[in-house]
Design a protein around this motif. Sequence first.
Motif, PDB file in Angstrom:
ATOM      1  N   LYS A   1      -8.807   3.402  -6.210  1.00 18.11           N
ATOM      2  CA  LYS A   1      -8.180   4.259  -5.219  1.00 18.11           C
ATOM      3  C   LYS A   1      -9.040   5.492  -4.977  1.00 18.11           C
ATOM      4  O   LYS A   1      -9.287   6.292  -5.882  1.00 18.11           O
ATOM      5  CB  LYS A   1      -6.784   4.662  -5.678  1.00 18.11           C
ATOM      6  CG  LYS A   1      -5.898   5.176  -4.554  1.00 18.11           C
ATOM      7  CD  LYS A   1      -4.434   5.187  -4.961  1.00 18.11           C
ATOM      8  CE  LYS A   1      -3.557   5.539  -3.785  1.00 18.11           C
ATOM      9  NZ  LYS A   1      -2.125   5.511  -4.135  1.00 18.11           N
TER      10      LYS A   1
ATOM     11  N   ARG B   1     -11.724  -5.595   1.245  1.00 18.62           N
ATOM     12  CA  ARG B   1     -11.669  -6.132  -0.111  1.00 18.62           C
ATOM     13  C   ARG B   1     -13.032  -6.596  -0.606  1.00 18.62           C
ATOM     14  O   ARG B   1     -13.388  -6.416  -1.768  1.00 18.62           O
ATOM     15  CB  ARG B   1     -10.684  -7.302  -0.164  1.00 18.62           C
ATOM     16  CG  ARG B   1      -9.227  -6.895  -0.096  1.00 18.62           C
ATOM     17  CD  ARG B   1      -8.327  -8.083   0.190  1.00 18.62           C
ATOM     18  NE  ARG B   1      -8.670  -9.228  -0.627  1.00 18.62           N
ATOM     19  CZ  ARG B   1      -8.285 -10.472  -0.350  1.00 18.62           C
ATOM     20  NH1 ARG B   1      -7.570 -10.715   0.726  1.00 18.62           N
ATOM     21  NH2 ARG B   1      -8.618 -11.477  -1.133  1.00 18.62           N
TER      22      ARG B   1
ATOM     23  N   GLY C   1       0.799  -1.219   0.000  1.00 14.25           N
ATOM     24  CA  GLY C   1       0.000   0.000   0.000  1.00 14.25           C
ATOM     25  C   GLY C   1       0.829   1.266   0.000  1.00 14.25           C
ATOM     26  O   GLY C   1       2.064   1.233   0.000  1.00 14.25           O
TER      27      GLY C   1
ATOM     28  N   TYR D   1      -7.905  -5.142  -6.361  1.00 13.78           N
ATOM     29  CA  TYR D   1      -7.604  -3.920  -5.627  1.00 13.78           C
ATOM     30  C   TYR D   1      -8.721  -2.914  -5.880  1.00 13.78           C
ATOM     31  O   TYR D   1      -9.062  -2.641  -7.024  1.00 13.78           O
ATOM     32  CB  TYR D   1      -6.262  -3.333  -6.063  1.00 13.78           C
ATOM     33  CG  TYR D   1      -5.100  -4.239  -5.773  1.00 13.78           C
ATOM     34  CD1 TYR D   1      -4.515  -4.281  -4.512  1.00 13.78           C
ATOM     35  CD2 TYR D   1      -4.601  -5.091  -6.756  1.00 13.78           C
ATOM     36  CE1 TYR D   1      -3.454  -5.129  -4.239  1.00 13.78           C
ATOM     37  CE2 TYR D   1      -3.545  -5.942  -6.487  1.00 13.78           C
ATOM     38  CZ  TYR D   1      -2.972  -5.958  -5.226  1.00 13.78           C
ATOM     39  OH  TYR D   1      -1.936  -6.806  -4.965  1.00 13.78           O
TER      40      TYR D   1
ATOM     41  N   HIS E   1      -3.003  -2.296   0.903  1.00 15.89           N
ATOM     42  CA  HIS E   1      -3.204  -3.631   0.318  1.00 15.89           C
ATOM     43  C   HIS E   1      -2.661  -4.701   1.258  1.00 15.89           C
ATOM     44  O   HIS E   1      -2.185  -5.737   0.796  1.00 15.89           O
ATOM     45  CB  HIS E   1      -2.480  -3.763  -1.034  1.00 15.89           C
ATOM     46  CG  HIS E   1      -2.716  -2.639  -1.984  1.00 15.89           C
ATOM     47  ND1 HIS E   1      -1.716  -2.109  -2.785  1.00 15.89           N
ATOM     48  CD2 HIS E   1      -3.836  -1.931  -2.274  1.00 15.89           C
ATOM     49  CE1 HIS E   1      -2.213  -1.121  -3.503  1.00 15.89           C
ATOM     50  NE2 HIS E   1      -3.489  -0.996  -3.222  1.00 15.89           N
ATOM     51  N   SER E   2      -2.686  -4.470   2.542  1.00 21.53           N
ATOM     52  CA  SER E   2      -2.076  -5.429   3.463  1.00 21.53           C
ATOM     53  C   SER E   2      -2.684  -5.286   4.846  1.00 21.53           C
ATOM     54  O   SER E   2      -3.260  -4.244   5.184  1.00 21.53           O
ATOM     55  CB  SER E   2      -0.563  -5.201   3.544  1.00 21.53           C
ATOM     56  OG  SER E   2      -0.284  -3.913   4.088  1.00 21.53           O
TER      57      SER E   2
ATOM     58  N   ASN F   1      -7.496   1.051 -10.223  1.00 17.62           N
ATOM     59  CA  ASN F   1      -6.325   0.408  -9.652  1.00 17.62           C
ATOM     60  C   ASN F   1      -5.971  -0.811 -10.482  1.00 17.62           C
ATOM     61  O   ASN F   1      -6.639  -1.127 -11.456  1.00 17.62           O
ATOM     62  CB  ASN F   1      -6.587   0.027  -8.188  1.00 17.62           C
ATOM     63  CG  ASN F   1      -5.398   0.294  -7.292  1.00 17.62           C
ATOM     64  OD1 ASN F   1      -4.261   0.137  -7.705  1.00 17.62           O
ATOM     65  ND2 ASN F   1      -5.661   0.690  -6.056  1.00 17.62           N
TER      66      ASN F   1
ATOM     67  N   GLY G   1      -8.372   1.447  -1.333  1.00 16.10           N
ATOM     68  CA  GLY G   1      -7.341   1.331  -2.365  1.00 16.10           C
ATOM     69  C   GLY G   1      -6.019   1.921  -1.938  1.00 16.10           C
ATOM     70  O   GLY G   1      -5.017   1.815  -2.650  1.00 16.10           O
TER      71      GLY G   1
ATOM     72  N   ASP H   1      -8.092  -1.558   2.964  1.00 13.78           N
ATOM     73  CA  ASP H   1      -8.009  -2.024   1.590  1.00 13.78           C
ATOM     74  C   ASP H   1      -9.196  -1.566   0.754  1.00 13.78           C
ATOM     75  O   ASP H   1      -9.111  -1.492  -0.464  1.00 13.78           O
ATOM     76  CB  ASP H   1      -7.919  -3.550   1.569  1.00 13.78           C
ATOM     77  CG  ASP H   1      -6.575  -4.060   2.080  1.00 13.78           C
ATOM     78  OD1 ASP H   1      -5.782  -3.250   2.595  1.00 13.78           O
ATOM     79  OD2 ASP H   1      -6.310  -5.277   1.971  1.00 13.78           O
TER      80      ASP H   1
ATOM     81  N   LYS I   1      -5.819 -11.126  -7.166  1.00 15.01           N
ATOM     82  CA  LYS I   1      -5.853 -10.141  -6.098  1.00 15.01           C
ATOM     83  C   LYS I   1      -6.510  -8.883  -6.642  1.00 15.01           C
ATOM     84  O   LYS I   1      -5.949  -8.187  -7.494  1.00 15.01           O
ATOM     85  CB  LYS I   1      -4.439  -9.835  -5.579  1.00 15.01           C
ATOM     86  CG  LYS I   1      -3.774 -11.028  -4.915  1.00 15.01           C
ATOM     87  CD  LYS I   1      -4.600 -11.592  -3.779  1.00 15.01           C
ATOM     88  CE  LYS I   1      -4.023 -12.883  -3.245  1.00 15.01           C
ATOM     89  NZ  LYS I   1      -4.975 -13.593  -2.371  1.00 15.01           N
TER      90      LYS I   1
END
Length: 458
Positions: A412, A203, A86, A409, A437-438, A223, A434, A431, A407
Amino acid sequence: MNDYDVIIIGAGASGVFMAYEFTKLGKGIKVCMIDRGGPIGSRVCPIDGKKVKSCIHCKTCAVMNGFGGAGGMSDGKYNITNSFGGDLFTHTGRNEAIELMEYVDKVNLEMGGGDAKLYSTVSTDLKAEALKYDLHLLDAKVRHLGTDRNRTILKNIYDAIKDSIDIHFHEEVLKVEKNGDKFIVTTDKDTYSCNQTAAAAGRSGSKWMSELCRGFGIETRSNRVDIGVRVEMPAAVFEHITSKVYESKIVFRTKKYGDLVRTFCMNPYGEVVNENTNGIITVNGHSYADPALHTENTNFALLVSNTFSEPFKDSNLYGESIARLSNMLGGGVLVQRFGDLVAGRRTNEHRLSQCFLTPTLKATPGDLSLVIPKRQLDDIIEMIYALDKIAPGTANYDTLLYGVEVKFYNSKVSVDDNLETSVKGLYALGDGSGVTHSLSQASASGVYAARTIAELYE
């Protein structure tokens, strides 16, 4: 109508840590958290442990929703780094982003993380060895909690906050509106009002988040989507790497196309699992802290990033289409031996039964070349041969490839340095925004926003 100071929409990593921070700050801020899933203790997939490949498409997926979000059913891997996971540092500053992630790490340890080992890529000879073959190991500190210990931590955090904030499970937010200085949040069960709203949908809430932004006229940017496979092999092949750094985030630029391929979510002695995202069955991996739950295999993802501009901009739709094709051909996840893929032939039940490696997921033997576009598949094959140079055995005939791993995303969301959108009082976290990502950065974003909002109540 129930009135609050803050309503947190979503009980994933960012929402949980936001609620925890409000509780710890103890400023009497009236907080409500709403999630369409359930408490961590009741989050059980109906097919979990049965080793069947078919998802029964529950109305609310227990793997993706509920207290802890998608991360609650993951292997609890927290990467403390700005190098990947991220762009939180672009809002907080690099040093503060690391400090926030280290704070999250401290909380996890206090809440049951115990002696979970902290790994580091610093001061290892692996980076130099990888560079010989144009493989780039990214710097990070990695705390691996394990799927089992991760759930214990979340239960303890829940116990720490449940008496300080109102938590509504199995309740879906249908609409968010603004009436003067107040937000009106309508769910399938009730209506609430608040001064500030934190959209932390995670997500699984990507479509909901897009609709929220569209309704308020909040700017979003397309994204990327990452498409690839989950690789499974004997744990001994990567043991010399995983014993030192555990999560080796390795990036490779292919010679054929110049595309970037990366390893992701490495699970030493772990298992391959199904994942359901908006009704699409993809593949993921878990690993456990308890040695009694270890397998003889290690698995990790190999992912190729895809970003689109004109005329097609919906990266997630592209990823969904590929995953749906896999579901159509295999009824879920496909599995193929690497040797069969290279030889251009389908893996069938007979060939899979001859494999020296015992699969940890019951998947449909098939041909990934009928699903994954040639460019991405060529990239993955080239990466496997490159990894074979630092971990001989990676390119073995019986190495298993499960597909498709995707995955997604979220678009954003445009936010300022406080993670506040153009709508005053509406924050986008984790997440779902955007921006992250973790697990580590999503959790840190919740802490950061809670501290920012708390200053308004000084």
